[in-house]
Design an enzyme around this catalytic site. Structure first.
Site, PDB file in Angstrom:
ATOM      1  N   LYS A  56       0.839  -1.202   0.000  1.00 37.16           N
ATOM      2  CA  LYS A  56       0.000   0.000   0.000  1.00 37.16           C
ATOM      3  C   LYS A  56       0.877   1.255   0.000  1.00 37.16           C
ATOM      4  O   LYS A  56       0.683   2.160  -0.790  1.00 37.16           O
ATOM      5  CB  LYS A  56      -0.921  -0.024   1.221  1.00 37.16           C
ATOM      6  CG  LYS A  56      -1.811   1.176   1.348  1.00 37.16           C
ATOM      7  CD  LYS A  56      -2.762   1.043   2.528  1.00 37.16           C
ATOM      8  CE  LYS A  56      -3.444   2.383   2.785  1.00 37.16           C
ATOM      9  NZ  LYS A  56      -4.391   2.347   3.898  1.00 37.16           N
ATOM     10  N   GLU A  61      10.511  -4.655   4.495  1.00 35.98           N
ATOM     11  CA  GLU A  61      10.592  -6.080   4.130  1.00 35.98           C
ATOM     12  C   GLU A  61      10.287  -6.258   2.637  1.00 35.98           C
ATOM     13  O   GLU A  61      10.985  -6.970   1.913  1.00 35.98           O
ATOM     14  CB  GLU A  61       9.582  -6.906   4.941  1.00 35.98           C
ATOM     15  CG  GLU A  61       9.874  -7.011   6.421  1.00 35.98           C
ATOM     16  CD  GLU A  61       9.278  -5.867   7.230  1.00 35.98           C
ATOM     17  OE1 GLU A  61       8.913  -4.822   6.632  1.00 35.98           O
ATOM     18  OE2 GLU A  61       9.200  -6.005   8.466  1.00 35.98           O
ATOM     19  N   GLY A  73      -4.849  -1.704   5.061  1.00 37.15           N
ATOM     20  CA  GLY A  73      -4.037  -2.842   4.606  1.00 37.15           C
ATOM     21  C   GLY A  73      -4.716  -4.177   4.877  1.00 37.15           C
ATOM     22  O   GLY A  73      -4.810  -5.041   3.996  1.00 37.15           O
ATOM     23  N   GLU A 115      -4.747  -6.675  14.741  1.00 33.12           N
ATOM     24  CA  GLU A 115      -4.212  -5.366  14.370  1.00 33.12           C
ATOM     25  C   GLU A 115      -5.333  -4.312  14.479  1.00 33.12           C
ATOM     26  O   GLU A 115      -5.063  -3.141  14.756  1.00 33.12           O
ATOM     27  CB  GLU A 115      -3.636  -5.392  12.940  1.00 33.12           C
ATOM     28  CG  GLU A 115      -2.651  -4.268  12.673  1.00 33.12           C
ATOM     29  CD  GLU A 115      -1.838  -4.449  11.408  1.00 33.12           C
ATOM     30  OE1 GLU A 115      -0.647  -4.815  11.499  1.00 33.12           O
ATOM     31  OE2 GLU A 115      -2.380  -4.228  10.311  1.00 33.12           O
ATOM     32  N   LYS A 171       9.376  -0.952  13.957  1.00 33.48           N
ATOM     33  CA  LYS A 171       9.957  -0.627  12.646  1.00 33.48           C
ATOM     34  C   LYS A 171      11.061   0.411  12.810  1.00 33.48           C
ATOM     35  O   LYS A 171      12.145   0.290  12.231  1.00 33.48           O
ATOM     36  CB  LYS A 171       8.884  -0.030  11.725  1.00 33.48           C
ATOM     37  CG  LYS A 171       7.832  -0.986  11.243  1.00 33.48           C
ATOM     38  CD  LYS A 171       6.969  -0.250  10.219  1.00 33.48           C
ATOM     39  CE  LYS A 171       5.673  -0.976   9.929  1.00 33.48           C
ATOM     40  NZ  LYS A 171       4.762  -0.212   9.103  1.00 33.48           N
TER      41      LYS A 171
HETATM   42  O1  F6P Z   1       2.673  -3.870   9.829  1.00 31.38           O
HETATM   43  C1  F6P Z   1       1.804  -2.854   9.630  1.00 31.38           C
HETATM   44  C2  F6P Z   1       1.323  -2.734   8.231  1.00 31.38           C
HETATM   45  O2  F6P Z   1       1.177  -1.369   8.012  1.00 31.38           O
HETATM   46  C3  F6P Z   1       0.004  -3.475   7.974  1.00 31.38           C
HETATM   47  O3  F6P Z   1      -1.098  -2.814   8.468  1.00 31.38           O
HETATM   48  C4  F6P Z   1       0.042  -3.605   6.498  1.00 31.38           C
HETATM   49  O4  F6P Z   1      -0.912  -4.522   6.041  1.00 31.38           O
HETATM   50  C5  F6P Z   1       1.469  -4.035   6.312  1.00 31.38           C
HETATM   51  O5  F6P Z   1       2.192  -3.270   7.251  1.00 31.38           O
HETATM   52  C6  F6P Z   1       2.018  -3.852   4.934  1.00 31.38           C
HETATM   53  O6  F6P Z   1       1.994  -2.520   4.540  1.00 31.38           O
HETATM   54  P1  F6P Z   1       2.188  -2.107   3.032  1.00 31.38           P
HETATM   55  O7  F6P Z   1       1.082  -2.708   2.249  1.00 31.38           O
HETATM   56  O8  F6P Z   1       2.169  -0.617   3.021  1.00 31.38           O
HETATM   57  O9  F6P Z   1       3.510  -2.652   2.568  1.00 31.38           O
END
Ligand code: F6P
Length: 546
Positions: A208, A214, A270, A356, A511
């Protein structure tokens, strides 16, 4: 600013406390006194038959719980969500995953703009792309057709499609290999790609924000793997990488052409995003028609949640039951136990959805809550669990409400021999619900001739509540129905607990600290302010890896 009354100060809360204080009955007695509850405490939505008769409730309990829902204006917040109001207050965002499955002609406005046409435009682009991959029209850099699809994402950008791909395997194109990489542990990407040919592999980078470390780390490594495998021509990226994101700037920065980007919007959380562009890997696997059937399933439950009266509103009932146990019986966890191998990742998906969302300890006005919020959600497919942790549910000291999920028909593809096993599978589901509810009394144990010193050990007290969710078959629509049911259940609970179910600030600190600690590991850099324990661990790590 007028303050919402504290939940625990509401008279409806006190009435439930009082009801609980006088709570005596065992499910054995409740059924003996009222056998009709087996038919009465059933709610049907779409293809789901939801039996909540094996709960520690009476008609009075239900009406007290519904009064609490009325007092906390659950339906008012629900309507605000469907209308596109910014009910995610800490992020100032609308919460409109329901718009992702709205029919083409619907109008759902955010800041005065109808978002439904954009939703359908992206769905159509996804359908077109999925068809081109499935038919072989979309080829890789060397002209070979795509045979492998690797989704790189984490959390909500992984769990939904990864879960749904497992659930809907019988509907997938078995010629395609579809894999999901989420962990920043390089082993994940290694295992997902080690036997793949780069010339036939498409990476879907799902994020998103497109800033998640990661995902960006794995996507960068995947690009290196691809370019090494295809002779280093950067042009290959355009044929082997697509992005699913809300952030076109970051997608471009990463090197993916926005022509190869499928968009979604900040009003999709998310963990609520899997029926947006985030579902592209699933759509490629099952085809656009099946994907749309799944969206129809979501919509059936959305419509039900929006319109069904309180006493027959499935998400409301399930949410209230969770409140009953969590807040009045001190239940700490909730088990989701599917009797379907295909649902093996379903509970892991629900963990993010529920924990979450409702793992919060301040209310919507920022005051510390003085009541329990979200439970620990856990579980694996039922029969395996029976031979592992069910012992604790049956005879341990904790109250663990559980959902048992099963289907009347096995999937056709299994063939006659394996299909014949289905009755045994379902017999296990029914037997567990029965044993958990009714147990086995000491007298029943004695009547079997068991020696007196063994009787206590072999007695099952029962009185463990379960919901049994039955459907005819595990189709794409039924999967959509199940997910929407849990989404709205989580919503109901967050509304009652007066928390913001749509932010997730609790994941941020880790994070930030990981970024700060990393240079200490890689370069031995001095990290100012590192606590003594973490500093010692870092030193030990550096020593051990020499
Ligand atoms: O770990 C928190 C989070 O923001 C989740 O809510 C989300 O689904 C995930 O990380 C991945 O985020 P992104 O889609 O922005 O990579």
């Amino acid at each position: 600013m007028s303050e919402t009354p504290l939940l625990t100060r509401r008279p409806e809360w006190a009435a439930l406390e009082d009801h609980r204080a006088h709570w005596q009955p065992h499910l054995r007695e409740l059924f003996a006194a009222d056998p009709g509850r087996a038919e009465r405490y059933v709610v049907r939505v779409g293809d789901l038959r939801i039996d909540y008769s094996k709960h520690l409730i009476t008609d009075e309990t239900l009406s007290l719980l519904q009064e609490l829902a009325t007092a906390t204006d659950v339906f008012g917040l629900r309507d605000a969500m469907f209308r596109g109001e910014k009910i995610n207050i800490t992020e100032g965002r609308a919460v409109l995953h329901t718009a992702l499955r709205a029919p083409a002609g619907a109008v759902v406005e955010v800041d005065g703009e109808n978002v439904v046409p954009a939703v359908h435009a992206v769905l159509d682009r996804m359908a077109d792309f999925a068809q081109r991959v499935r038919s072989g029209e979309w080829t890789g850099h060397t002209g070979r057709r795509i045979r492998n699809v690797v989704n790189i994402g984490i959390g909500g950008s992984d769990l939904g499609p990864a879960m749904a791909y497992e659930v809907l395997r019988p509907y997938t194109d078995r010629e395609l290999t579809v894999r999901f990489v989420s962990n920043v542990d390089g082993a994940d990407l290694h295992e997902a790609t080690r036997d793949l040919d780069p010339a036939e592999t498409l990476f879907i980078v799902a994020s998103k924000t497109f800033t998640t470390i990661e995902t960006i780390t794995n996507a960068t490594s995947a690009r290196t793997w691809l370019l090494e495998g295809l002779g280093g021509d950067e042009k290959a990226v355009a044929k082997h990488f697509v992005a699913l994101s809300t952030n076109s700037e970051k997608v471009t920065e990463f090197g993916i052409d926005t022509a190869n980007m499928f968009e979604f919007w900040d009003w999709v959380g998310g963990r609520y995003s899997f029926d947006s562009a985030i579902g592209l890997s699933l759509m490629i696997a099952i085809g656009a028609d099946r994907f749309r059937e799944m969206l129809d399933g979501f919509r059936i439950v959305d419509d039900h949640f929006r319109t069904a009266p309180a006493e027959a509103n499935a998400p409301l009932l399930l949410g209230l039951l969770g409140v009953w146990y969590g807040n009045f019986f001190d239940a700490q966890s909730h088990a989701v136990l599917p009797y379907s191998h295909y649902l093996s990742k379903f509970t892991a998906y629900l963990q993010q959805l529920d924990m979450e969302s409702n793992g919060k300890s301040v209310d919507r006005e920022g005051r510390p809550v003085q009541w329990q919020t979200g439970p620990v959600v856990w579980g694996t497919p039922g029969t395996n669990g029976q031979h592992a942790y069910y012992q604790l549910i049956h005879q341990g000291t904790k109250l663990i409400p559980a959902d048992l999920i099963g289907f009347a028909r096995p999937v056709d593809e299994l063939g006659d021999t394996l299909k014949a096993q289905h009755d045994l599978l379902m017999a296990n589901l029914f037997a567990q619900g029965q044993a958990l509810a009714f147990g086995k009394t000491a007298d029943e144990v004695r009547a079997e001739g068991v020696a007196e010193e063994q009787v206590a050990h072999r007695t099952f007290k029962g009185n463990h509540p379960t919901t049994t969710i039955l459907a005819t078959a595990l189709t794409p629509s039924v999967l959509g129905q199940l997910i929407a049911l849990y989404e709205h259940k989580v919503f109901v609970q967050g509304a009652i607990w007066d928390i913001d179910s749509f932010d997730q600030w609790g994941v941020e600190l880790g994070k930030v600290l990981a970024k700060r600690v990393e240079p200490a590991l890689t370069e031995g850099a001095d990290v100012p302010g590192l606590d003594a324990s973490t500093a010692a661990l870092v030193a030990a790590y550096r020593e051990l890896r020499k």
